[in-house]
Every structure is written in C-alpha cells, then in structure tokens.
Design a protein around this motif. Structure first.
Motif, PDB file in Angstrom:
ATOM      1  N   GLN A 171      -3.191   0.395   6.444  1.00 37.18           N
ATOM      2  CA  GLN A 171      -3.367  -0.681   5.471  1.00 37.18           C
ATOM      3  C   GLN A 171      -2.328  -1.798   5.622  1.00 37.18           C
ATOM      4  OE1 GLN A 171      -3.394   1.028   1.573  1.00 37.18           O
ATOM      5  NE2 GLN A 171      -4.828   2.623   2.147  1.00 37.18           N
ATOM      6  N   PRO A 217       0.824  -1.210   0.000  1.00 34.75           N
ATOM      7  CA  PRO A 217       0.000   0.000   0.000  1.00 34.75           C
ATOM      8  C   PRO A 217       0.862   1.266   0.000  1.00 34.75           C
ATOM      9  CG  PRO A 217      -0.157  -1.152   2.111  1.00 34.75           C
ATOM     10  CD  PRO A 217       0.677  -2.000   1.218  1.00 34.75           C
ATOM     11  N   GLY A 229      -5.331  -4.978  -0.115  1.00 36.99           N
ATOM     12  CA  GLY A 229      -4.908  -3.673   0.377  1.00 36.99           C
ATOM     13  C   GLY A 229      -5.772  -2.553  -0.166  1.00 36.99           C
ATOM     14  N   ALA A 256      -8.149   0.222   1.821  1.00 40.68           N
ATOM     15  CA  ALA A 256      -8.044   1.661   1.568  1.00 40.68           C
ATOM     16  C   ALA A 256      -9.418   2.256   1.281  1.00 40.68           C
ATOM     17  CB  ALA A 256      -7.105   1.929   0.403  1.00 40.68           C
TER      18      ALA A 256
END
Length: 172
Positions: A113, A40, A157, A161
């Motif tokens: 993340q 991330p 990921g 987010a």
C-alpha cells in the motif's frame, strides 16, 4: 497563478494570496479537514495465540512440579504425562509460528500500500488552503478541490487495501 510579491499562489476564489498556505501548514495550524492521508497500517494481534500457549504450558509445568513433588505418580504414568507435555509444547511452538506468519503477511500487505500512499502524500503536499474562503485548491489546475475529492485522496490507501484483499480472495 502566483502572486507577484512571493511564490505563494493566489486563491482561485478570491484571487488573493495573503491568506493562502500549504495544506500541511493549514493542518498544523488546526484546520482538521486538511489532514494528510493516513499511513497504511495493519494491526494483527499475536496475543491470543501466544497467551493461550503460555497458559497451557504454565498449567502443564505446574502439574509436573506438583505431581513430581508429591511422589504419588507411577513411573509409567509419568512418562505418558511428560510425553503429552512435550507434544503440547511443540503445538504451542507451531501456534506461535502461525501467529508470527500472520504478522509477516500483514506487514507485506501494508508494504504493497505504500506506493499509493506516497502518491497521495505527494498530491496532498502540492495542494494549498485559503483561510479566507475555507477552500483547498490545486495550483496546477487552478481549481478548488471539493470535500469529496479531498476525502478520496485521504482514503486512497484504504481503497488499495480493499483491492488487495479482494484479489487475494479471488485467487483462493
């Protein structure tokens, strides 16, 4: 099920271990579909803010130098002009602080993340790839991982987010 001669597991499709390797080894050897989950990241640019501030300060400094050198400006007008310049410098500093805070906030969101990415990476490392059958499989479940499941693992990921952004929008 592991083969008898070594610790390499057998493929659930062909039941052989001679063409089986970890997903990391498969990716390293050029199998693009075995790519690991993306780490991330957040790209937040400070350049527009800092660039605009530098240009504004540069213009003001240029004007001060040329007006002082020409000597054609009244002292009272010079004081007003210098006051405006100081206010602009303070404004640019405030804008720089705002830009820096955006970067810090982006880093904090990325840090949130990392646990999901670590989990996805651990799962990715536990998977194996069979070159003979061109399949990725999980040795614990002894089942083939579908392309959709593998894509979900790689995108885990991104989902985190999106959830963070949605919760942040809902809290405002």
């Amino acid at each position: 099920m592991a083969s008898a001669d070594n610790s390499t597991p057998t493929c659930p499709v062909c039941h052989q271990a001679d063409q089986v390797k970890t997903t990391q080894a498969a990716y390293t050897s050029g199998v693009a579909r075995c790519a690991p989950p993306d780490m991330p990241t957040r790209n937040i640019s400070m350049l527009p803010y800092i660039g605009a501030g530098v240009v504004l300060i540069g213009i003001l400094v240029f004007l001060i130098i040329t007006l002082v050198a020409s000597g054609g400006m009244a002292t009272s007008f010079m004081g007003i002009f210098l006051s405006i310049t100081v206010v602009c410098i303070i404004g640019v500093l405030a804008l720089s602080f705002y830009a820096f805070q955006r970067v810090v906030r982006g880093d904090a969101e990325t840090t949130l993340q990392f646990p999901a990415w670590d989990s996805a990476m651990a799962t990715w490392r536990s998977l194996y790839y069979c070159s003979r059958d061109d399949v990725v499989f999980d040795t614990k479940a002894n089942k083939v991982v579908t392309s959709e499941q593998f894509a979900t693992l790689r995108a885990s990921g991104e989902k985190v987010a999106r959830r963070i952004q949605q919760s942040a929008l809902a809290s405002h």
